[in-house]
Scaffold this motif. Sequence first.
Motif, PDB file in Angstrom:
ATOM      1  N   ASN A   1       0.840  -1.196   0.000  1.00  0.00           N
ATOM      2  CA  ASN A   1       0.000   0.000   0.000  1.00  0.00           C
ATOM      3  C   ASN A   1       0.875   1.247   0.000  1.00  0.00           C
ATOM      4  OD1 ASN A   1      -2.540   0.920  -0.057  1.00  0.00           O
ATOM      5  ND2 ASN A   1      -2.929   0.735   2.122  1.00  0.00           N
ATOM      6  N   GLN A   2       1.859   1.240   0.875  1.00  0.00           N
ATOM      7  CA  GLN A   2       2.748   2.385   1.004  1.00  0.00           C
ATOM      8  C   GLN A   2       3.611   2.554  -0.243  1.00  0.00           C
ATOM      9  OE1 GLN A   2       1.994   4.048   3.785  1.00  0.00           O
ATOM     10  NE2 GLN A   2       3.053   5.624   2.632  1.00  0.00           N
ATOM     11  N   PHE A   3       4.047   1.431  -0.820  1.00  0.00           N
ATOM     12  CA  PHE A   3       4.819   1.509  -2.070  1.00  0.00           C
ATOM     13  C   PHE A   3       3.984   2.199  -3.149  1.00  0.00           C
ATOM     14  CE2 PHE A   3       7.843  -2.385  -1.486  1.00  0.00           C
ATOM     15  CZ  PHE A   3       8.366  -1.775  -0.372  1.00  0.00           C
ATOM     16  N   ILE A   4       2.723   1.791  -3.242  1.00  0.00           N
ATOM     17  CA  ILE A   4       1.852   2.348  -4.277  1.00  0.00           C
ATOM     18  C   ILE A   4       1.636   3.841  -4.032  1.00  0.00           C
ATOM     19  CG2 ILE A   4      -0.526   2.329  -5.120  1.00  0.00           C
ATOM     20  CD1 ILE A   4      -0.484  -0.706  -4.857  1.00  0.00           C
ATOM     21  N   THR A   5       1.393   4.176  -2.758  1.00  0.00           N
ATOM     22  CA  THR A   5       1.234   5.589  -2.418  1.00  0.00           C
ATOM     23  C   THR A   5       2.471   6.373  -2.823  1.00  0.00           C
ATOM     24  OG1 THR A   5      -0.099   4.936  -0.543  1.00  0.00           O
ATOM     25  CG2 THR A   5       0.757   7.173  -0.524  1.00  0.00           C
ATOM     26  N   CYS A   6       3.627   5.817  -2.507  1.00  0.00           N
ATOM     27  CA  CYS A   6       4.886   6.502  -2.826  1.00  0.00           C
ATOM     28  C   CYS A   6       5.000   6.708  -4.332  1.00  0.00           C
ATOM     29  CB  CYS A   6       6.062   5.685  -2.300  1.00  0.00           C
ATOM     30  SG  CYS A   6       7.666   6.359  -2.748  1.00  0.00           S
ATOM     31  N   PHE A   7       4.654   5.667  -5.095  1.00  0.00           N
ATOM     32  CA  PHE A   7       4.761   5.772  -6.551  1.00  0.00           C
ATOM     33  C   PHE A   7       3.898   6.919  -7.065  1.00  0.00           C
ATOM     34  CE2 PHE A   7       3.816   4.730 -10.930  1.00  0.00           C
ATOM     35  CZ  PHE A   7       5.044   4.336 -11.411  1.00  0.00           C
ATOM     36  N   LYS A   8       2.689   7.005  -6.562  1.00  0.00           N
ATOM     37  CA  LYS A   8       1.794   8.053  -7.048  1.00  0.00           C
ATOM     38  C   LYS A   8       2.198   9.434  -6.532  1.00  0.00           C
ATOM     39  CE  LYS A   8      -1.904   6.010  -5.723  1.00  0.00           C
ATOM     40  NZ  LYS A   8      -3.307   5.615  -5.498  1.00  0.00           N
ATOM     41  N   ASP A   9       2.752   9.432  -5.301  1.00  0.00           N
ATOM     42  CA  ASP A   9       3.146  10.719  -4.719  1.00  0.00           C
ATOM     43  C   ASP A   9       4.323  11.361  -5.437  1.00  0.00           C
ATOM     44  OD1 ASP A   9       1.153  10.743  -2.926  1.00  0.00           O
ATOM     45  OD2 ASP A   9       2.352  10.236  -1.161  1.00  0.00           O
ATOM     46  N   THR A  10       5.034  10.567  -6.253  1.00  0.00           N
ATOM     47  CA  THR A  10       6.137  11.201  -6.990  1.00  0.00           C
ATOM     48  C   THR A  10       5.625  12.338  -7.849  1.00  0.00           C
ATOM     49  OG1 THR A  10       5.855   9.563  -8.724  1.00  0.00           O
ATOM     50  CG2 THR A  10       7.607   9.167  -7.124  1.00  0.00           C
ATOM     51  N   SER A  11       4.301  12.332  -8.160  1.00  0.00           N
ATOM     52  CA  SER A  11       3.785  13.425  -8.989  1.00  0.00           C
ATOM     53  C   SER A  11       3.883  14.766  -8.269  1.00  0.00           C
ATOM     54  CB  SER A  11       2.349  13.135  -9.397  1.00  0.00           C
ATOM     55  OG  SER A  11       1.574  12.892  -8.264  1.00  0.00           O
ATOM     56  N   LEU A  12       4.115  14.719  -6.948  1.00  0.00           N
ATOM     57  CA  LEU A  12       4.224  15.980  -6.213  1.00  0.00           C
ATOM     58  C   LEU A  12       5.582  16.647  -6.392  1.00  0.00           C
ATOM     59  CD1 LEU A  12       2.360  15.075  -2.924  1.00  0.00           C
ATOM     60  CD2 LEU A  12       1.639  16.650  -4.694  1.00  0.00           C
ATOM     61  N   VAL A  13       6.569  15.934  -6.944  1.00  0.00           N
ATOM     62  CA  VAL A  13       7.879  16.572  -7.104  1.00  0.00           C
ATOM     63  C   VAL A  13       7.802  17.732  -8.087  1.00  0.00           C
ATOM     64  CG1 VAL A  13       9.166  14.481  -6.565  1.00  0.00           C
ATOM     65  CG2 VAL A  13       8.685  15.041  -8.950  1.00  0.00           C
ATOM     66  N   THR A  14       6.705  17.812  -8.813  1.00  0.00           N
ATOM     67  CA  THR A  14       6.563  18.933  -9.729  1.00  0.00           C
ATOM     68  C   THR A  14       6.605  20.277  -8.994  1.00  0.00           C
ATOM     69  OG1 THR A  14       4.990  20.035 -11.168  1.00  0.00           O
ATOM     70  CG2 THR A  14       4.104  18.412  -9.677  1.00  0.00           C
ATOM     71  N   ILE A  15       6.200  20.271  -7.712  1.00  0.00           N
ATOM     72  CA  ILE A  15       6.195  21.551  -7.013  1.00  0.00           C
ATOM     73  C   ILE A  15       7.596  22.054  -6.703  1.00  0.00           C
ATOM     74  CG2 ILE A  15       3.933  21.210  -5.905  1.00  0.00           C
ATOM     75  CD1 ILE A  15       5.935  20.980  -3.329  1.00  0.00           C
ATOM     76  N   VAL A  16       8.592  21.185  -6.786  1.00  0.00           N
ATOM     77  CA  VAL A  16       9.946  21.715  -6.639  1.00  0.00           C
ATOM     78  C   VAL A  16      10.604  21.843  -8.013  1.00  0.00           C
ATOM     79  CG1 VAL A  16      10.230  20.871  -4.309  1.00  0.00           C
ATOM     80  CG2 VAL A  16      10.970  19.440  -6.208  1.00  0.00           C
TER      81      VAL A  16
END
Lengths: 246, 353
Positions: B282-297
């Motif tokens: 579950n956490q792996f999947i969350t992490c994979f999708k959360d990479t889309s947040l790196v756009t803010i940096v």
Amino acid sequence: MAAPIVELCDVNKWFGAFHVLKDITLEVAKGEKVVVCGPSGSGKSTMIRCINRLEEHQSGRIVVDGVELADDIKAIDAVRRRVGMVFQSFNLFPHLTVLENLTLAPVRVAGMAPRDAEATAMALLERVRIPEQAGKFPGQLSGGQQQRVAIARALCLKPAVMLFDEPTSALDPEMVGEVLDVMSGLAAEGMTMICVTHEMGFARAVADTMVFMDEGRIVEIAPPARFFDHPANERTKRFLGKIIGH
Amino acid sequence: MKPSFRHRPLDWGRANLFSSPANSLLTVLALALLWQLAPPLVGWGVLRASWGAGDPETCRQAGGACWTLLTEKHRLMLFGVYPYEQHWRPLLAMALFVALLATSANRRFWRPWLAALWLLTVLGIGILMWGGVLGLVPVETAQWGGLPLTLVIAVLAIAMAFPFSILLALGRRSDLPAIKALSVGYIELVRGVPLVSVLFMASVMFPLFLPEGVTIDKALRALVGMTLFTAAYLAEAVRGGLQAIPRGQFEAADVLGLSYWQAMRLIILPQALRLVIPPIVNQFITCFKDTSLVTIVGLYDLLAATKAALNDPGWRPFFVEGYLAAALVYFCFCFFMSRYSQWLERELNRDRR
Ligand SMILES: Nc1ncnc2c1ncn2[C@@H]1O[C@H](COP(=O)(O)OP(=O)(O)OP(=O)(O)O)[C@@H](O)[C@H]1O
Ligand SMILES: [Mg+2]
């Protein structure tokens, strides 16, 4: 008489404010079989768990095979290598096969070659009469078989002393016999054994010394003949009356 | 007797769709909904859609889905602003990554050399992406983008966060007060902060503490941020597994003379981790999708690259198609992880009857 292999001298232990072991003094000679009994909560488990430092005592001396148990890690390791233990609930490692359960400590702790460890393990499985189960997982065995594997596992490191904490209490009645047989065989080979058990038939046949505990004290120490037929202490009498009467 | 194949679908339907009045009602409602939705979807996505090469004008005239967008823009969406004629490098890097993951998925290969293989492959991918040696044109991480960036950050963050989380979980259960306090403090602190602010801190605040002249790559900072964040959550999942292991297992290991680390590595963790495969994945999947947040940096991951591709005024109206394609890519990876975890659970729990 030779120096005792296990020696407890004025051992006291508290769980918080609760005084669980009170001035325990006990000497076990090499090859001696000691059976410990007593009512529930009297401190039997706690006492034998102190012998290999699963529990820490707060005062008094515990010496095993010449090594005094203190905070020193090396002493604890040395003692644990000399003492095997069998638990009421087997505590086999469920994710390892029977054979892997047996070879783990010899290979990882004693540094034995895997091939030698396997040969030793198979010989021990023969001795507890379940060599054909070597490749199975503990969950696939009956309780009696699991406990015999646990005994074999404890023997793998060639201990000088074996501790048993109610090894048959978690078993269905028809499996108690097979485990007691293995223990009797071990006794006949001269192993030093300290057993907490309420199997009085086994105790009478195998024990050299009976120890009766109540409320954290050793109340009576006697050879089985005298212990069962002429107990000196009132509480022993009452206890024996209860468990033999039923 | 001949098996009655002809009745199978009927039996199946009776058992699964019409087993009770309520279920029958639900089935009928679902069918009605499908009846309403399917024709317009098929009309838009297939019948009136434009395929192959073309420009926005053809799409507008066809009036359906504009898959032409993908033909024209897929390289920008997949690789971001990575130099166009060098796209074979991120493509090869992704292939290496997928091969590495496929190898690691196989339980037979869980041997010490696998760690070495990881190091080598990651090194190889780094060389491929960065260049600057072996005659490869150097490409700064600011120019990396798209799926390779998403994969690099997600996979490395997971790979580094996992061992770290195990240490954190063990630390949280430690008898040593200092180690326990540190672990608890770390986990609670990170869990109390949103990922966006962790990424901001990693990218904006962290450099402030560095001595003058020292800079750390932007992608690396984002990677560190993701790792630190994921580890805190994973640690709690791992701790759940540790707590489920009976005390007798620890005692049996002690009695056999195993050291703390041996007991953990050989007895406790193998049992604990297989209990918590679902929350871990579950956490792996969350992490994979959360990479889309790196756009803010300011990094161009798959989603940001898709957005950039849609910046072209002519294509802008067809954002749905672009985002659908990106979603499909995310879904493929996440679905694979989820199926793999189910398989792994069955595989590892063979010893439990
Ligand atoms: N870890 C612990 N913390 C606090 N109290 C404990 C702990 N372990 C045991 N005790 C208490 O110490 C007393 C002695 O426990 P022990 O397990 O030694 O008894 P026992 O004689 O083995 O009993 P039984 O026949 O039920 O196994 C009990 O009252 C028990 O509740
Ligand atoms: Mg007990």
